[in-house]
Design a protein around this motif. Sequence first.
Motif, PDB file in Angstrom:
ATOM      1  N   HIS A 127      -7.457  -2.456  10.816  1.00 34.34           N
ATOM      2  CA  HIS A 127      -7.224  -3.903  10.988  1.00 34.34           C
ATOM      3  C   HIS A 127      -7.515  -4.332  12.436  1.00 34.34           C
ATOM      4  O   HIS A 127      -8.069  -5.407  12.661  1.00 34.34           O
ATOM      5  CB  HIS A 127      -5.789  -4.264  10.599  1.00 34.34           C
ATOM      6  CG  HIS A 127      -5.607  -4.478   9.123  1.00 34.34           C
ATOM      7  ND1 HIS A 127      -6.324  -5.419   8.413  1.00 34.34           N
ATOM      8  CD2 HIS A 127      -4.781  -3.877   8.218  1.00 34.34           C
ATOM      9  CE1 HIS A 127      -5.948  -5.389   7.135  1.00 34.34           C
ATOM     10  NE2 HIS A 127      -5.019  -4.463   6.988  1.00 34.34           N
ATOM     11  N   ASP A 153      -7.744  -6.607   3.351  1.00 34.99           N
ATOM     12  CA  ASP A 153      -8.258  -5.238   3.295  1.00 34.99           C
ATOM     13  C   ASP A 153      -9.752  -5.161   2.976  1.00 34.99           C
ATOM     14  O   ASP A 153     -10.233  -5.849   2.076  1.00 34.99           O
ATOM     15  CB  ASP A 153      -7.454  -4.426   2.270  1.00 34.99           C
ATOM     16  CG  ASP A 153      -6.057  -4.126   2.790  1.00 34.99           C
ATOM     17  OD1 ASP A 153      -5.801  -4.397   3.983  1.00 34.99           O
ATOM     18  OD2 ASP A 153      -5.238  -3.618   2.009  1.00 34.99           O
ATOM     19  N   SER A 157       0.604  -7.958   7.627  1.00 32.12           N
ATOM     20  CA  SER A 157       0.004  -7.839   6.291  1.00 32.12           C
ATOM     21  C   SER A 157       1.107  -7.738   5.243  1.00 32.12           C
ATOM     22  O   SER A 157       2.267  -8.036   5.515  1.00 32.12           O
ATOM     23  CB  SER A 157      -0.882  -6.595   6.262  1.00 32.12           C
ATOM     24  OG  SER A 157      -0.071  -5.445   6.346  1.00 32.12           O
ATOM     25  N   HIS A 211      -5.217   3.026   8.537  1.00 32.41           N
ATOM     26  CA  HIS A 211      -5.477   1.674   8.020  1.00 32.41           C
ATOM     27  C   HIS A 211      -5.162   0.592   9.059  1.00 32.41           C
ATOM     28  O   HIS A 211      -5.892  -0.396   9.185  1.00 32.41           O
ATOM     29  CB  HIS A 211      -4.616   1.488   6.768  1.00 32.41           C
ATOM     30  CG  HIS A 211      -4.772   0.171   6.094  1.00 32.41           C
ATOM     31  ND1 HIS A 211      -5.794  -0.093   5.212  1.00 32.41           N
ATOM     32  CD2 HIS A 211      -4.054  -0.973   6.177  1.00 32.41           C
ATOM     33  CE1 HIS A 211      -5.686  -1.339   4.773  1.00 32.41           C
ATOM     34  NE2 HIS A 211      -4.629  -1.897   5.348  1.00 32.41           N
TER      35      HIS A 211
HETATM   36 ZN    ZN Z   1      -4.151  -3.976   5.204  1.00 32.52          ZN
END
Ligand code: ZN
Length: 387
Positions: free
Chosen positions: A118, A355, A149, A114
């Motif tokens: 980003h 996201d 985040s 993840h």
């Molecule tokens: Zn995120």
Amino acid sequence: MPDAYILGIETSCDETAAAVVRSGEQIVSNVVFSQIATHQPYGGVVPELASREHLRAIVPVVRKALADAGQTYRSVNAIAVTQGPGLAGALMVGISYAKALAFALETPLIAVNHLEGHIHAVLLEERQKGGFSDAGRKLNFPVLALVVSGGHTHLYLAKQRGESWSYQNIGHTRDDAAGEAFDKVAKLLGLGYPGGPIVDKLSAHGDSSAVKFAASQLKNKDRNDRGRSNEYDGPRFDFSYSGIKTAVLRHVETNNMQPAIAERRKELAAIPQPKLENYLSHCDQHTLDLVASFQRAMVEDLIGKTLAAVRAYDAATLFVTGGVAANQQLRQQFEKDAAREGIEVYFPSRPLSTDNAAMIAAAAYPKFVARDFATMDFSAEAGLALK
Ligand code: ZN
Ligand code: KG4
């Protein structure tokens, strides 16, 4: 290399997202189904509810992403899915669905971190504008990336060899993430969830110099910022945001703000989708000043530590990405300070800061080129590290 259309799937937290991206450089479709309404009454993400909502949304969200892109299940060249970090149950929904599709369609499957997603949100959007290419603006190394985040405040040196990327972590939060601090402070002031966007908007209406936060409230206690770690040579730049939340709480208690907060919480909860005017009419000037002062302290600390890392590693380019990168003041101040330091700074657009699955499909492209495919036995990793 012929064009590759990659279907990305992201379910690590409270957004069910799917997107189709061409060759890591063009968003063909991008669908994000936010679960904010489900979690709002609880003041934060409830993991079990997140998994349930992902189960409900995943099929229609993927179908819409394919339809918007003019693609079909069979026409995409690969399926990419977030492996971690994130909520284990939430990740599992996306992974199980991606595995089932890949197995049934005999399509290559790619597991994506993840946080790498980003970082690739920035690369994707710059390439979409014609940059970071032979013809367009060059990407100058070393590249330093701040991923900031709700779950992370991490600094990485990003390296590219051929199409492949690798990352070295040179700092992270020792306790709360920056987005978590925004969310917790908003919650304790009765402003609801998620806190970042509302603190961002309200801050413009307050005096950011009204409440002073001591530097010690933003300092990690267990390690010097410039100390050396055991993991690798080189200075580290760690963050700490649990102290500032406590400082805001103390300020609330000392100034007897709790009765007004309880009232605000009740009144805002009765409004289905409160707008900025509703928030403003339920906040006195003192609260707005506190919010603005908190945001300023966060922005100054994030920028101060990141620029110190830029100098220490002689970075030429800075990426700022993740949900908190949507913050207006953070973007403006970073741009000013980076110009002064003579480095290039890049942010994703606001929709790609938070996201989404386009960033997952983009991060998968170098792995597609390298034929770095996942086998059917990989599983969700809640604490997956980026390397
Ligand atoms: Zn995120
Ligand atoms: O990247 P993201 O969508 O999900 C995670 O991977 O965590 O980030 C969500 C976080 C939340 O904590 C939210 O409050 C924060 O990003 N956020 C913001 C803003 N928009 C979202 N924080 C500050 N200012 C904003 N405008």
